[in-house]
Design an enzyme around this catalytic site. Structure first.
Site, PDB file in Angstrom:
ATOM      1  N   SER A 537     -50.967  -2.635   1.650  1.00 25.28           N
ATOM      2  CA  SER A 537     -50.841  -1.431   2.476  1.00 25.28           C
ATOM      3  C   SER A 537     -49.469  -0.786   2.305  1.00 25.28           C
ATOM      4  CB  SER A 537     -51.076  -1.764   3.951  1.00 25.28           C
ATOM      5  OG  SER A 537     -52.452  -1.977   4.182  1.00 25.28           O
ATOM      6  N   ASN A 657     -60.827  -3.546   2.057  1.00 22.59           N
ATOM      7  CA  ASN A 657     -60.275  -4.719   2.728  1.00 22.59           C
ATOM      8  C   ASN A 657     -58.776  -4.764   2.976  1.00 22.59           C
ATOM      9  OD1 ASN A 657     -62.836  -6.304   2.791  1.00 22.59           O
ATOM     10  ND2 ASN A 657     -62.610  -6.141   0.573  1.00 22.59           N
ATOM     11  N   TYR A 658     -58.017  -4.069   2.173  1.00 19.84           N
ATOM     12  CA  TYR A 658     -56.572  -4.268   2.247  1.00 19.84           C
ATOM     13  C   TYR A 658     -55.746  -3.086   2.701  1.00 19.84           C
ATOM     14  CZ  TYR A 658     -57.136  -8.752  -0.011  1.00 19.84           C
ATOM     15  OH  TYR A 658     -57.485 -10.038  -0.280  1.00 19.84           O
ATOM     16  N   LEU A 659     -56.269  -1.910   2.523  1.00  6.81           N
ATOM     17  CA  LEU A 659     -55.444  -0.749   2.809  1.00  6.81           C
ATOM     18  C   LEU A 659     -55.696  -0.244   4.212  1.00  6.81           C
ATOM     19  CD1 LEU A 659     -55.852   0.956  -0.653  1.00  6.81           C
ATOM     20  CD2 LEU A 659     -53.995  -0.499   0.178  1.00  6.81           C
TER      21      LEU A 659
END
Length: 701
Positions: A537, A657-659
């Site tokens: 992120s 999933n990650y940002l």
DNA sequence: ACGCTGACTTAGAACATGGGGG
DNA sequence: CCCCCATGTTCTAAGTCAGCGT
């Protein structure tokens, strides 16, 4: 799908009062259909809610625009099985529109149009946090799961040694599973064949005519399957539609569940069908038969005051029924391969998932506040020895390379893959180049995806630096970490020294649980995976905001395509960091070839045009044509570059999933009110509704 | 302290769909 | 109009990590 065409800018919450979006984006009509379908439930009110509950419920309702009451009546008809019927409310989400939603929700006059379905979302983030610590819900009611149809024997006979062989239905079933995989890569793998044969031969019994797999000929069954597929494909549009609608109708009761006083979507209510296990990579169990799951294998979870899910298979019953309100699962069973748990959860767009998703990102933002301190601590720890050195060296890798924690695995049961703590000496190569020491990582990570990365210091030479930057298998130590990196290399040298065998662990004193215990000390709630979320992120945020004073800012903002490219490039950095990959399409080479040909053709056309221009009278017109063509060529060329660059790289995994979605939302609002649906598809818009609401153009990760 | 169970997130492949370009 | 490809959806495997019991 269809929705992508209307690019509506997201309003920046601050400046514009925001016009519609709600209404057109979330058609209320959808609501109606869903309600009727699912019908199933009952809202808790009806069941003697406690005082507290009813209060809260009321509140929710009010917010949503009180539409509940009016729809109650209709559910009834569909659901005989339930005694109570619920008003499945569809709530339309946005505030402003709720009133109208209600009104037309019922009448529903129009709706001939295609109808983009956007699911109604319960706006949990607007409710105050109601539940007691650890509780996930106070009311949960659903219809359980749906089973795949029983195996229907087709009677097509396989051959053995040229002889036609009759199989029992049970034998035929697994022979058919094998035939179905004949054109996959599995078919050529020894482990797959061996595992399959073990089960198949058992099913055949001792004195069966079939003695081995080598001489089996499944082709007749393969042909049969192909024919079936063709038949299906050959159906008319109407027939296909009919089948689809019938399926929707049977599944309707399972699609939505009642959670507290609203509806949510079930994420996976279909029980997995039997088949041959397809493990990733060199999985020792590939080819084993994944057995049929029966109701007796399944545990159901719902609230005590809910109408429990009814088992749809006659003569069967659930294994058990529990009421665990600290859990989010609706049902689970264990698979027959490794006895692993398979859960039925709510969908990604549900409130339960949304809330934990937000918490995940908030934790990553919390790490941001502490990361300087924590990195200092790691730096210190690099210089110590023993366990502490190992812990901090591992953490440096986790923080700088975004690799996973690396739990131990049993390689008799699972593929041999590793993460940080389970790295072995054979996965590391230490070296040097003109800039200094290097570490080359080469191992299989999650899903047996290759991780190959040469980690080195950034070259002084700009030319070389650029080169390395474009190479996805090279990464430069980030600024300020050069000294630490040298230390890490030294540590790695001692951890991989020749007193160790290649198959020995690098971090022989470490495991993920001790590492996480150590992390918890550094920051409450911190675990290894938070670094991946944080770094992903953070990277996106940094990359995206380089646009702020980028020398070519205006050219990136020239149009949606150029701005999108800027975004995707930032997204790409993250995908590389996290090593998110995807298979390259089988026809990739030919596709590229085609593009080349097209480009070549355009160039020829251009040359031609230029020649003609010399002798043409209408020079102006020719000039225009040429410019036009040149534009097309450059477009084609950038498209090809993008295609090549993204060939083995998946952007979607990090997006999903990650940002932190708020980064993207804010950036879109900030930079020209860029249409969010260029970067988030419908699913993501649904999943990240909370973020779309929350982040304004000033929001930063 | 450690191994195992359990719950939940993360992951790529397979499959479906539909829109654009020939 | 058809087909190809890109994109979206579904499927389920494969991770992480907490907590428990020994």
């Amino acid at each position: 799908m269809s929705e992508s065409d209307d690019d509506k800018p997201l309003k920046s919450s601050k400046k514009e009062p925001k016009p519609e979006e709600d209404d057109d984006d979330v058609p209320l009509k959808k609501a109606k259909s869903s309600k009727k379908e699912n019908v199933q439930s009952q809202v808790k009110e009806e069941n003697a809610p406690t005082a507290k509950e009813s209060k809260k419920k009321k509140k929710t309702k009010r917010k949503r625009g009180d539409d509940d009451d009016d729809d109650d009546d209709d559910d009834e008809e569909d659901f005989d099985t339930r005694k109570k019927k619920a008003p499945a409310k569809k709530e339309k989400s946005s505030k402003s529109s709720s009133k109208s939603a209600k009104t037309d929700g019922k009448g529903q006059p129009k709706k001939p149009k295609k109808e983009v379905k956007v699911e109604p979302v319960y706006e949990w983030w607007k409710d105050e946090q109601p539940l007691a610590q650890g509780k996930k819900w106070r009311f949960l009611e659903h219809n359980g799961v749906i089973f795949p149809p029983n195996y229907e024997p087709h009677g097509v006979k396989m051959k053995y040694d040229g002889q036609i062989i009759s199989l029992t239905p049970e034998q035929e079933a697994i022979a058919t599973m094998y035939a179905a995989m004949s054109r996959t890569d599995y078919a050529g793998k020894d482990v797959f064949k061996k595992n399959f044969w073990k089960e198949f031969s058992e099913k055949l019994g001792k004195n069966h005519a079939i003695k081995d797999l080598e001489n089996c000929d499944f082709q007749p069954i393969v042909d049969h399957l192909d024919a079936e597929r063709e038949k299906k494909k050959a159906l008319t549009k109407e027939e296909k539609l009919k089948i689809k609608q019938a399926k929707e109708k049977t599944e309707a009761p399972y699609v939505t569940v009642v959670l507290d006083s609203h509806l949510e979507k079930n994420g996976n209510f279909r029980v997995e069908p039997a088949g041959l296990f397809r493990g990733r990579g060199e999985h020792p169990k590939m080819g084993q038969v994944k057995g049929v799951i029966q109701p007796e294998d399944i545990t159901m979870n719902c609230s005590e005051d809910a109408c429990p899910p009814r088992c749809s298979l006659p003569g069967h019953a659930w294994q058990s029924l529990v009421h665990k309100d600290e859990q989010t699962w609706l049902a689970f069973y264990k698979d027959t391969i490794n006895g692993e748990f398979k859960y039925v959860f709510l969908s990604a767009g549900s409130s339960l998932k949304g809330q934990s998703d937000r918490e995940k990102f908030e934790k990553a933002r919390e790490l941001k506040k502490h990361v300087a301190r924590i990195r200092q601590r790691i730096t210190q720890g690099l210089k110590s020895s023993g366990l502490e050195m190992q812990q901090n060296t591992a953490l440096w890798l986790i923080d700088n390379l975004a690799i996973r924690a690396g739990n131990e695995k049993d390689t008799n049961e699972e593929a041999d893959t590793v993460g940080c703590c389970s790295l072995r000496v054979e996965h590391i190569t230490l070296g040097t180049d003109e800039e200094g020491p290097t570490i080359y990582f080469n191992f299989l990570g999650k899903d047996s995806i290759e991780y190959k990365n040469l980690v080195k210091l950034r070259p002084k030479d700009e030319e070389k630096a650029k080169e390395g930057e474009e190479n996805p298998c090279v990464s430069f130590v980030r600024e300020g970490e050069e000294k630490n990196f040298r230390r890490v290399v030294e540590n790695m040298r001692s951890l991989t020294s020749n007193s160790k065998k290649p198959s020995d662990d690098v971090f022989d004193q470490l495991n993920t649980s001790s590492l996480n215990t150590y992390l918890k000390d550094l920051m409450p709630g911190l675990t290894a995976k938070v670094f991946r979320t944080y770094n992903a992120s953070f990277t996106l945020d940094q990359e995206l905001y380089k646009l702020e004073d980028h020398p070519e800012k205006s050219s990136f903002l020239r149009n949606d395509a150029t701005q999108l490219k800027f975004y995707n490039d930032a997204n790409y950095q993250v995908a590389i960091l996290c090593n998110h990959s995807r298979a390259v399409s089988k026809t990739f080479d030919s596709q590229v070839e085609k593009m080349d040909e097209k480009i070549k053709g355009l160039h020829e056309e251009l040359a031609d045009l230029k020649k003609k221009k010399k002798s043409a009278d209408n020079k102006e017109q020719m000039k225009k044509k040429i410019a036009n063509l040149e534009e097309r060529i450059s477009k084609q060329e950038t498209q090809k570059q993008i295609k090549l660059k993204l060939a083995g790289v998946a952007l979607s995994t990090s997006k999903v999933n990650y940002l932190d979605p708020r980064i993207t939302v804010a950036w879109c609002k900030r930079f020209g009110n860029f249409p969010l649906n260029k970067v988030f598809n419908k699913s993501l818009i649904t999943k990240f509704k909370w973020a779309i609401d929350e982040a304004d153009e000033d929001w930063r990760f």
